[in-house]
Design a protein around this motif. Structure first.
Motif, PDB file in Angstrom:
ATOM      1  N   UNK A   1      11.526  64.557  42.906  1.00 47.21           N
ATOM      2  CA  UNK A   1      10.524  65.429  43.516  1.00 47.21           C
ATOM      3  C   UNK A   1       9.129  64.811  43.488  1.00 47.21           C
ATOM      4  N   UNK A   2       8.845  64.041  42.453  1.00 44.29           N
ATOM      5  CA  UNK A   2       7.523  63.413  42.333  1.00 44.29           C
ATOM      6  C   UNK A   2       7.390  62.163  43.196  1.00 44.29           C
ATOM      7  N   UNK A   3       8.494  61.667  43.695  1.00 42.77           N
ATOM      8  CA  UNK A   3       8.479  60.452  44.497  1.00 42.77           C
ATOM      9  C   UNK A   3       7.664  60.676  45.777  1.00 42.77           C
ATOM     10  N   UNK A   4       6.757  59.759  46.050  1.00 40.64           N
ATOM     11  CA  UNK A   4       5.903  59.879  47.244  1.00 40.64           C
ATOM     12  C   UNK A   4       6.475  59.149  48.454  1.00 40.64           C
ATOM     13  N   UNK A   5       7.533  58.368  48.257  1.00 38.83           N
ATOM     14  CA  UNK A   5       8.091  57.616  49.385  1.00 38.83           C
ATOM     15  C   UNK A   5       9.238  58.352  50.081  1.00 38.83           C
ATOM     16  N   UNK A   6       9.523  59.594  49.681  1.00 41.00           N
ATOM     17  CA  UNK A   6      10.565  60.385  50.328  1.00 41.00           C
ATOM     18  C   UNK A   6       9.956  61.708  50.766  1.00 41.00           C
ATOM     19  N   UNK A   7      10.248  62.099  52.009  1.00 44.92           N
ATOM     20  CA  UNK A   7       9.783  63.386  52.521  1.00 44.92           C
ATOM     21  C   UNK A   7      10.945  64.373  52.414  1.00 44.92           C
ATOM     22  N   UNK A   8      10.965  65.167  51.331  1.00 46.14           N
ATOM     23  CA  UNK A   8      12.059  66.075  51.070  1.00 46.14           C
ATOM     24  C   UNK A   8      11.980  67.298  51.972  1.00 46.14           C
ATOM     25  N   UNK A   9      13.108  67.717  52.502  1.00 42.60           N
ATOM     26  CA  UNK A   9      13.156  68.971  53.252  1.00 42.60           C
ATOM     27  C   UNK A   9      13.051  70.126  52.255  1.00 42.60           C
ATOM     28  N   UNK A  10      12.765  71.308  52.751  1.00 47.07           N
ATOM     29  CA  UNK A  10      12.686  72.470  51.862  1.00 47.07           C
ATOM     30  C   UNK A  10      14.014  72.706  51.156  1.00 47.07           C
ATOM     31  N   UNK A  11      15.128  72.531  51.863  1.00 52.86           N
ATOM     32  CA  UNK A  11      16.452  72.734  51.267  1.00 52.86           C
ATOM     33  C   UNK A  11      16.717  71.701  50.170  1.00 52.86           C
ATOM     34  N   UNK A  12      16.354  70.443  50.424  1.00 55.92           N
ATOM     35  CA  UNK A  12      16.540  69.398  49.413  1.00 55.92           C
ATOM     36  C   UNK A  12      15.669  69.662  48.189  1.00 55.92           C
ATOM     37  N   UNK A  13      14.420  70.058  48.438  1.00 54.33           N
ATOM     38  CA  UNK A  13      13.497  70.358  47.344  1.00 54.33           C
ATOM     39  C   UNK A  13      14.049  71.517  46.495  1.00 54.33           C
ATOM     40  N   UNK A  14      14.552  72.551  47.169  1.00 52.53           N
ATOM     41  CA  UNK A  14      15.107  73.701  46.456  1.00 52.53           C
ATOM     42  C   UNK A  14      16.329  73.295  45.627  1.00 52.53           C
ATOM     43  N   UNK A  15      17.162  72.423  46.173  1.00 56.70           N
ATOM     44  CA  UNK A  15      18.338  71.961  45.434  1.00 56.70           C
ATOM     45  C   UNK A  15      17.947  71.153  44.200  1.00 56.70           C
ATOM     46  N   UNK A  16      16.952  70.295  44.342  1.00 53.29           N
ATOM     47  CA  UNK A  16      16.485  69.508  43.200  1.00 53.29           C
ATOM     48  C   UNK A  16      15.868  70.411  42.124  1.00 53.29           C
ATOM     49  N   UNK A  17      15.102  71.408  42.547  1.00 50.17           N
ATOM     50  CA  UNK A  17      14.519  72.342  41.586  1.00 50.17           C
ATOM     51  C   UNK A  17      15.603  73.144  40.874  1.00 50.17           C
ATOM     52  N   UNK A  18      16.631  73.553  41.609  1.00 55.01           N
ATOM     53  CA  UNK A  18      17.741  74.296  41.000  1.00 55.01           C
ATOM     54  C   UNK A  18      18.477  73.424  39.986  1.00 55.01           C
ATOM     55  N   UNK A  19      18.660  72.147  40.319  1.00 53.38           N
ATOM     56  CA  UNK A  19      19.310  71.220  39.393  1.00 53.38           C
ATOM     57  C   UNK A  19      18.484  71.070  38.122  1.00 53.38           C
ATOM     58  N   UNK A  20      17.178  70.893  38.276  1.00 49.34           N
ATOM     59  CA  UNK A  20      16.304  70.759  37.105  1.00 49.34           C
ATOM     60  C   UNK A  20      16.329  72.026  36.267  1.00 49.34           C
ATOM     61  N   UNK A  21      16.252  73.192  36.918  1.00 50.28           N
ATOM     62  CA  UNK A  21      16.252  74.463  36.194  1.00 50.28           C
ATOM     63  C   UNK A  21      17.566  74.662  35.429  1.00 50.28           C
ATOM     64  N   UNK A  22      18.690  74.422  36.087  1.00 51.32           N
ATOM     65  CA  UNK A  22      19.992  74.579  35.449  1.00 51.32           C
ATOM     66  C   UNK A  22      20.152  73.612  34.279  1.00 51.32           C
ATOM     67  N   UNK A  23      19.706  72.375  34.460  1.00 53.58           N
ATOM     68  CA  UNK A  23      19.817  71.375  33.398  1.00 53.58           C
ATOM     69  C   UNK A  23      18.942  71.738  32.207  1.00 53.58           C
ATOM     70  N   UNK A  24      17.732  72.209  32.464  1.00 57.21           N
ATOM     71  CA  UNK A  24      16.844  72.600  31.367  1.00 57.21           C
ATOM     72  C   UNK A  24      17.369  73.845  30.650  1.00 57.21           C
ATOM     73  N   UNK A  25      17.975  74.754  31.398  1.00 55.42           N
ATOM     74  CA  UNK A  25      18.596  75.935  30.786  1.00 55.42           C
ATOM     75  C   UNK A  25      19.714  75.490  29.847  1.00 55.42           C
ATOM     76  N   UNK A  26      20.546  74.574  30.291  1.00 54.74           N
ATOM     77  CA  UNK A  26      21.650  74.060  29.466  1.00 54.74           C
ATOM     78  C   UNK A  26      21.103  73.334  28.233  1.00 54.74           C
ATOM     79  N   UNK A  27      20.038  72.573  28.415  1.00 56.02           N
ATOM     80  CA  UNK A  27      19.412  71.855  27.308  1.00 56.02           C
ATOM     81  C   UNK A  27      18.887  72.843  26.263  1.00 56.02           C
ATOM     82  N   UNK A  28      18.246  73.926  26.720  1.00 59.62           N
ATOM     83  CA  UNK A  28      17.740  74.945  25.800  1.00 59.62           C
ATOM     84  C   UNK A  28      18.892  75.596  25.034  1.00 59.62           C
TER      85      UNK A  28
END
Length: 192
Positions: free
Chosen positions: A31-58
């Motif tokens: 998500x922080x990468x500046x050389x890729x233009x993420x679509x809203x759907x891709x951005x949402x999927x990456x955020x969901x992955x991060x959220x799910x992973x952090x939930x599992x980590x907690x």
């Protein structure tokens, strides 16, 4: 004994924490990468992955803290009368399990049980998560609750039992004897 436990803890922590930590890091880095233009759907999927992973980590960190408190004898237990029909759905909700992956078989009219509902829910979450992890994806995990066979009708004075069953590879008799040992992981769960 302390060295053996420390080695087992490091192996468990290294294995269990690495996956969600790596997934969350990769999603945020993408998500922080500046050389890729993420679509809203891709951005949402990456955020969901991060959220799910952090939930599992907690959850994993909480489990480790609970295990260390339990071993030190300082884990507070808060008993109350609660129905299993209240605890099991909470465990499944926490896991966000697709409906086709778990088959519930809870006897109707079960009496309340005196327990710490938070700790029982934590145990169920761990058991069901492990059963899901080591079962073939096309076979549901079965969660059953009822009065133990041979007890008094209606459960009066009987023993309530919760079973979590999967169709995984199984364990050797020696491994079955070690179930419940702190930080124990069966060889079949390690892909060997």
């Amino acid at each position: 004994e302390a060295d053996r436990l420390r080695t087992a803890l490091l192996a468990a922590v290294g294995h269990d924490l690495r996956t969600p930590l790596s997934s969350a890091t990769a999603a945020v880095s993408s998500l922080r990468s500046t050389d890729v233009d993420w679509s809203d759907a891709d951005r949402e999927e990456l955020l969901a992955t991060a959220e799910e992973s952090l939930h599992r980590l907690a959850e994993l960190v909480g489990d480790l803290l609970d295990a260390s408190r339990l071993q030190a004898g300082v884990l507070a237990i808060s008993l109350s009368a609660v129905g299993l029909d209240e605890i099991v759905p909470l465990a499944l909700d926490e896991l966000r399990v697709p409906i086709d992956r778990v088959r519930l078989d809870v006897q109707p009219g079960l009496p309340s049980v005196l327990c710490d509902p938070v700790l029982v829910q934590r145990v169920l979450v761990n058991l069901i998560a492990n059963a899901l992890r080591y079962s073939p994806p096309d076979t549901p995990v079965r969660v059953a609750a009822g009065v133990a066979p041979g007890e008094a009708p209606g459960g009066a004075g009987g023993e309530l039992v919760i079973r979590v069953a999967d169709q995984g590879r199984g364990m050797s008799p020696q491994e079955v004897e070690r179930i419940g040992s702190i930080y124990f992981r069966a060889a079949s769960s390690q892909g060997t």
